[in-house]
Design an enzyme around this catalytic site. Structure first.
Site, PDB file in Angstrom:
ATOM      1  N   ASN A  39      -5.295   6.600  -4.189  1.00 55.95           N
ATOM      2  CA  ASN A  39      -4.396   5.783  -3.368  1.00 55.95           C
ATOM      3  C   ASN A  39      -2.977   6.343  -3.423  1.00 55.95           C
ATOM      4  O   ASN A  39      -2.312   6.483  -2.396  1.00 55.95           O
ATOM      5  CB  ASN A  39      -4.446   4.335  -3.856  1.00 55.95           C
ATOM      6  CG  ASN A  39      -3.813   3.355  -2.904  1.00 55.95           C
ATOM      7  OD1 ASN A  39      -4.155   3.306  -1.740  1.00 55.95           O
ATOM      8  ND2 ASN A  39      -2.880   2.561  -3.416  1.00 55.95           N
ATOM      9  N   ILE A  87      -3.036   5.211   7.057  1.00 62.45           N
ATOM     10  CA  ILE A  87      -4.048   4.930   6.035  1.00 62.45           C
ATOM     11  C   ILE A  87      -3.347   3.926   5.120  1.00 62.45           C
ATOM     12  O   ILE A  87      -2.491   4.296   4.323  1.00 62.45           O
ATOM     13  CB  ILE A  87      -4.485   6.198   5.281  1.00 62.45           C
ATOM     14  CG1 ILE A  87      -5.161   7.178   6.242  1.00 62.45           C
ATOM     15  CG2 ILE A  87      -5.421   5.826   4.125  1.00 62.45           C
ATOM     16  CD1 ILE A  87      -5.590   8.493   5.620  1.00 62.45           C
ATOM     17  N   PRO A  88      -3.667   2.651   5.275  1.00 65.55           N
ATOM     18  CA  PRO A  88      -2.815   1.569   4.749  1.00 65.55           C
ATOM     19  C   PRO A  88      -2.912   1.317   3.239  1.00 65.55           C
ATOM     20  O   PRO A  88      -3.365   0.266   2.791  1.00 65.55           O
ATOM     21  CB  PRO A  88      -3.289   0.360   5.551  1.00 65.55           C
ATOM     22  CG  PRO A  88      -4.734   0.638   5.812  1.00 65.55           C
ATOM     23  CD  PRO A  88      -4.805   2.126   6.032  1.00 65.55           C
ATOM     24  N   CYS A  89      -2.431   2.270   2.463  1.00 62.74           N
ATOM     25  CA  CYS A  89      -2.434   2.103   1.012  1.00 62.74           C
ATOM     26  C   CYS A  89      -1.498   0.970   0.566  1.00 62.74           C
ATOM     27  O   CYS A  89      -1.637   0.459  -0.549  1.00 62.74           O
ATOM     28  CB  CYS A  89      -2.085   3.413   0.321  1.00 62.74           C
ATOM     29  SG  CYS A  89      -0.569   4.190   0.900  1.00 62.74           S
ATOM     30  N   HIS A  90      -0.588   0.541   1.447  1.00 66.68           N
ATOM     31  CA  HIS A  90       0.299  -0.576   1.115  1.00 66.68           C
ATOM     32  C   HIS A  90      -0.465  -1.892   0.994  1.00 66.68           C
ATOM     33  O   HIS A  90       0.038  -2.849   0.421  1.00 66.68           O
ATOM     34  CB  HIS A  90       1.429  -0.712   2.147  1.00 66.68           C
ATOM     35  CG  HIS A  90       0.964  -1.011   3.531  1.00 66.68           C
ATOM     36  ND1 HIS A  90       0.484  -0.022   4.383  1.00 66.68           N
ATOM     37  CD2 HIS A  90       0.900  -2.182   4.221  1.00 66.68           C
ATOM     38  CE1 HIS A  90       0.151  -0.582   5.538  1.00 66.68           C
ATOM     39  NE2 HIS A  90       0.398  -1.884   5.465  1.00 66.68           N
TER      40      HIS A  90
END
Length: 177
Positions: free
Chosen positions: A127, A136-139
């Site tokens: 991540n 790529i929504p690592c948040h």
């Protein structure tokens, strides 16, 4: 050798460096992150090329979509992606893309989703190595207790992104995808 064409994008939550290689987005990362040099080296080495600042229609299209996302008009950015990482990292990044807008997931849940409940640290590492932030929504990854965990763009940016997506963290984690 085709270069990675780069440009900078000033988002409402921080500046990103965007990169396109062979009509695919390979970079949408925080310009001033701690691991900037490591991420850049990995991408350039993996694609056997260098960065070259310039213009590219895919970067223009990505910026248009990012603008719409930040205005609240777009929930999913749809551009062709080129992932540069290990097979495990790519698996984690693809799984991150399945977390819906406005929802969150913990490292534990993501590890279990990947059928490897003991790989929590490896999932966290993948991540953190994500070079295509927001898209790529690592948040959307938070602690199992609902707390905000590390983020390459900084915790204030992560909090703003989640708030913008309608995630209420005032009472802990909103949802576990």
């Amino acid at each position: 050798m085709n270069s990675i064409i780069t440009t900078y994008y000033k988002s409402p939550v921080g500046e990103l460096i965007l990169g396109a290689h062979k009509d695919q987005l390979c970079l949408a990362d925080w310009r001033y992150r701690k691991q900037r040099r490591l991420i850049d080296t990995r991408i350039q080495s993996s694609l056997n090329t260098n960065y070259e600042e310039g213009k590219h229609s895919l970067l223009d299209h990505t910026i248009t979509q990012l603008d719409a996302y930040f205005k609240g008009d777009l929930k999913k950015i749809d551009v062709p992606l080129l992932l540069s990482g290990t097979d495990f990292q790519k698996t984690v990044w693809r799984s991150l893309q399945t977390i819906p807008y406005g929802e969150t997931c913990s490292y534990v849940t993501l590890s279990r989703k990947l059928n490897n409940g003991k790989a929590i640290r490896a999932v966290a590492g993948a991540n953190g190595a994500n070079a295509i932030s927001i898209i790529i929504p690592c948040h959307r990854i938070i602690g199992a207790d609902g707390s905000l965990t590390g983020y390459a763009g900084g915790l204030p940016a992560k909090k703003k992104l989640l708030h913008m997506e309608g995630v209420d963290l005032s009472h802990g984690q909103q949802s576990l995808f």
